[in-house]
Design an enzyme around this catalytic site. Structure first.
Site, PDB file in Angstrom:
ATOM      1  CE  LYS A 143      -1.313 -12.680   6.099  1.00 34.90           C
ATOM      2  NZ  LYS A 143      -0.649 -11.396   5.794  1.00 34.90           N
TER       3      LYS A 143
ATOM      4  CG  ASP B 179       3.736 -13.003   2.934  1.00 34.61           C
ATOM      5  OD1 ASP B 179       3.836 -13.251   1.711  1.00 34.61           O
ATOM      6  OD2 ASP B 179       3.358 -11.899   3.389  1.00 34.61           O
TER       7      ASP B 179
ATOM      8  CE  LYS C 220       6.333 -10.426   3.080  1.00 41.32           C
ATOM      9  NZ  LYS C 220       5.879  -9.028   3.129  1.00 41.32           N
TER      10      LYS C 220
ATOM     11  CG  ASP D 247       1.972 -13.383   7.068  1.00 42.72           C
ATOM     12  OD1 ASP D 247       1.562 -12.487   7.825  1.00 42.72           O
ATOM     13  OD2 ASP D 247       1.886 -13.336   5.829  1.00 42.72           O
TER      14      ASP D 247
ATOM     15  CG  ASP E 207       4.360  -9.085   0.066  1.00 46.70           C
ATOM     16  OD1 ASP E 207       4.004 -10.080   0.743  1.00 46.70           O
ATOM     17  OD2 ASP E 207       5.285  -8.314   0.415  1.00 46.70           O
TER      18      ASP E 207
ATOM     19  CD  GLU F 139       0.245 -12.576   2.053  1.00 47.16           C
ATOM     20  OE1 GLU F 139       0.699 -11.592   1.440  1.00 47.16           O
ATOM     21  OE2 GLU F 139       0.374 -12.728   3.290  1.00 47.16           O
TER      22      GLU F 139
ATOM     23  NE  ARG G  44      -4.451  -6.243   1.485  1.00 50.54           N
ATOM     24  CZ  ARG G  44      -3.988  -5.011   1.569  1.00 50.54           C
ATOM     25  NH1 ARG G  44      -4.453  -4.051   0.778  1.00 50.54           N
ATOM     26  NH2 ARG G  44      -3.061  -4.703   2.455  1.00 50.54           N
TER      27      ARG G  44
HETATM   28  N1  BES Z   1       2.543 -10.420   6.060  1.00 51.56           N
HETATM   29  C1  BES Z   1       2.749  -9.142   5.481  1.00 51.56           C
HETATM   30  C2  BES Z   1       2.685  -8.017   6.524  1.00 51.56           C
HETATM   31  C3  BES Z   1       3.738  -8.015   7.589  1.00 51.56           C
HETATM   32  C4  BES Z   1       4.841  -7.192   7.461  1.00 51.56           C
HETATM   33  C5  BES Z   1       3.586  -8.747   8.739  1.00 51.56           C
HETATM   34  C6  BES Z   1       5.792  -7.164   8.458  1.00 51.56           C
HETATM   35  C7  BES Z   1       4.539  -8.727   9.735  1.00 51.56           C
HETATM   36  C8  BES Z   1       5.639  -7.928   9.593  1.00 51.56           C
HETATM   37  C9  BES Z   1       1.681  -8.870   4.427  1.00 51.56           C
HETATM   38  O1  BES Z   1       1.240  -9.972   3.728  1.00 51.56           O
HETATM   39  C10 BES Z   1       2.276  -7.929   3.439  1.00 51.56           C
HETATM   40  O2  BES Z   1       3.201  -8.302   2.776  1.00 51.56           O
HETATM   41  N2  BES Z   1       1.714  -6.726   3.356  1.00 51.56           N
HETATM   42  C11 BES Z   1       2.164  -5.753   2.439  1.00 51.56           C
HETATM   43  C12 BES Z   1       0.949  -5.025   1.908  1.00 51.56           C
HETATM   44  C13 BES Z   1       1.255  -4.114   0.763  1.00 51.56           C
HETATM   45  C14 BES Z   1       1.746  -4.904  -0.431  1.00 51.56           C
HETATM   46  C15 BES Z   1       0.000  -3.330   0.424  1.00 51.56           C
HETATM   47  C16 BES Z   1       3.086  -4.783   3.161  1.00 51.56           C
HETATM   48  O3  BES Z   1       2.869  -4.479   4.324  1.00 51.56           O
HETATM   49  O4  BES Z   1       4.060  -4.358   2.544  1.00 51.56           O
HETATM   50 ZN    ZN Z   2       1.361 -11.749   4.718  1.00 54.46          ZN
HETATM   51 MN    MN Z   3       2.481 -10.421   2.060  1.00 54.11          MN
END
Ligand code: BES
Ligand code: ZN
Ligand code: MN
Length: 505
Positions: A271, A276, A283, A294, A353, A355, A357
């Site tokens: 990834k 992000d 966020k 990220d 968010d 993104e 996947r």
């Molecule tokens: N990049 C984030 C995940 C992340 C969170 C990485 C904290 C490192 C530290 C990812 O893109 C994300 O935002 N995931 C969401 C998924 C949800 C919307 C299903 C998350 O974890 O909240």
């Molecule tokens: Zn992310």
């Molecule tokens: Mn995200």
């Protein structure tokens, strides 16, 4: 860093610091006992008084005042012997180096027989798990520092490692060299992870990839937006459309000189979100700066490929990374939008968010189109994985027991921790969708990490597939944890991926 193995007694070692390891509830090993004797019992007296401890990873620096050829020794506590694994040993050595690199250029590790036994776990890989390699890795990992943009950063590093107590043959020299190479690649991943997003855009990342590819003789192709459009990569393009930075798809290819004839092609897919923000599903403010990392999966893939080019496995390996920012610009994708991925599957983006996947979906489908027979992705995918497993563990989910086992044994060889989460049929319903084939999130806080894997599985055309979620293991800043796990970026999975081609059955 230079590393060499020597056959000398502890009193004769000439290094700025000699590290002596020690297990809890056990007598000092022969090397530490010899140093203790030369020091008139000082080390055992310090242990008896509690000034030095065998607890993990306690360090006590002791000046030798001429009693040994080296000016100081460090008593390094490794905790209970039965709890020591390759991960903990490397972390302990990182602490030892962080303590001393400002004023020590050379460091010796006196290897006690008990430590060599603990680390000599059998492994099936190309270079057997050897204590020498593990120790070299721990020391080089300790050299990582974060201040590449600071004028007055203390840039002190350990420049020479002397390994004492394991003999001195050419096998040892090779193991040390392999360890140095693997850990230097890991540190290169860490540098990229922590480089600010304005200095590591998708274009900057592929420029790094060009340098690596050129230096190591890997074939590199960088796909640009027009070709993504032609191939129908609607999921990757949807994430990119809110940013002013053009997206890139890195495609590195390692071809063996002598193939094993198995026809296997391993694809490593990382990834590569260089920042992000969450997109329109923005966020919250606190800690958003950490989202510059990220792209940790992409960096691990790039640096693993750099190692693979040197270690020359006998199967073909592809290293892919979809690279883009996730930004909330005026053209950004909106919650509720439906896009079509390269393999034809339609996706409702109910949360912008989620993104990672989306960009991985098209990269995985593209890897399949290139002929990948085995696919492994590495991604900072879900915050939920830190709830499930915490920072010292990477979550693995897969469709093939063989490929999962290969990842596990590669991780064992790397000194990294991987733990499996399940994908039961009942998990599938989370992503069912009324208006598209699938939606990108469940919208409820349940099995969030597993849902990421369920989503990605749609894009690998039934080929053996493992998803590694490194959102927790890629870095940490937990005040309590920092006493046992070094803070900051970890470069996690760089070494596991580098070993993986040698572990496919
Ligand atoms: N990049 C984030 C995940 C992340 C969170 C990485 C904290 C490192 C530290 C990812 O893109 C994300 O935002 N995931 C969401 C998924 C949800 C919307 C299903 C998350 O974890 O909240
Ligand atoms: Zn992310
Ligand atoms: Mn995200």
């Amino acid at each position: 860093m230079q590393a060499k193995a020597l056959d000398v007694g502890v009193g004769k070692i000439r290094a700025d610091v000699v590290v002596l390891t020690h297990f809890e509830e056990e007598p000092l090993g022969p090397a530490a006992a010899a140093a203790d004797e030369a020091l008139g019992g000082l080390l055992s007296a310090m242990l008896a008084s509690g000034e030095a401890k065998a607890r993990f990873p306690e360090r006590a620096l002791v000046p030798t005042r001429g009693a040994l050829a080296s000016p100081r020794v460090m008593l390094l506590g490794l905790g209970p012997r039965n709890l020591l694994d390759g991960y903990r040993l490397r972390n302990a050595l990182q602490f030892a180096v962080r303590d001393t690199r400002a004023f020590c250029r050379s460091l010796a590790v006196a290897v006690e027989p008990a430590l060599a036994d603990v680390l000599a776990v059998p492994a099936t890989g190309q270079a057997p798990q050897s204590p020498a390699r593990a120790i070299a890795e721990g020391v080089v990992l300790g050299n990582y520092h974060v201040g590449e943009l600071k004028a007055a950063e203390d840039k002190g590093e350990i420049e020479e490692l002397q390994l004492v107590g394991l003999g001195s043959g050419s096998d040892l020299a090779a193991a040390l060299a392999a360890g140095v190479r693997l850990a230097e690649a890991t540190n290169a991943t860490r540098v990229l992870q922590w480089r600010p997003a304005n200095r590591l855009t998708p274009s900057d990342f592929v420029a790094e990839a060009e340098r690596v590819a050129k230096a190591r003789g890997l074939a590199l192709r960088v796909m640009e937006r027009p070709e993504m459009e032609k191939l129908g990569m609607g999921a990757l393009l949807a994430v990119a459309q809110g940013s002013h930075q053009p997206p890139k798809l890195m495609v590195l290819r390692y071809r063996p000189r002598g193939s094993d004839g198995s026809g296997r092609v391993l694809a490593l897919v990382g990834k590569g979100i260089t920042f992000d923000s969450g997109g329109i599903s923005l966020k919250p403010n606190p800690g958003m700066n950490a989202m510059k990392s990220d792209m940790s999966g992409a960096a691990a893939v790039l640096q693993a490929m750099a190692v693979i080019a040197k270690t020359e496995p006998r199967i073909e390996v592809l290293g892919l990374a979809p690279l883009t920012e996730n930004m909330p610009g005026g053209g950004a994708v909106k919650p509720g939008d439906v896009v079509r991925a390269m393999n034809g599957i339609t996706v409702e983006i109910n949360n912008t968010d989620a993104e990672g996947r989306l960009v991985l979906a098209d990269a995985l489908a593209y890897a399949v189109s290139l002929g990948a027979t085995h696919l492994v992705d590495v991604a900072t995918l879900t915050g939920a994985v830190s709830v499930a497993l915490g920072h010292p563990v990477t979550a693995a989910m897969g469709t093939s027991a063989d490929l999962l086992n290969a990842v596990r044994s590669a991780a064992l060889e790397a000194g990294e921790r991987v733990w499996e989460l399940p994908m039961y049929p009942e998990h599938d319903v989370a992503l069912t969708c009324e208006i598209a084939d699938i939606r990108n999130t469940a919208g409820v806080p349940a099995a969030g990490t597993i849902n990421g894997a369920i989503f990605l599985r749609e894009f690998v055309a039934g080929r053996p597939f493992v998803h590694l979620d490194i959102a927790a293991s890629s870095y940490h800043f937990e005040p309590l944890l920092n006493k046992v796990v070094p803070v900051g970026p970890t470069g996690v999975m760089t070494r596991t991926l580098a070993h993986l081609p040698f572990h496919l059955g």
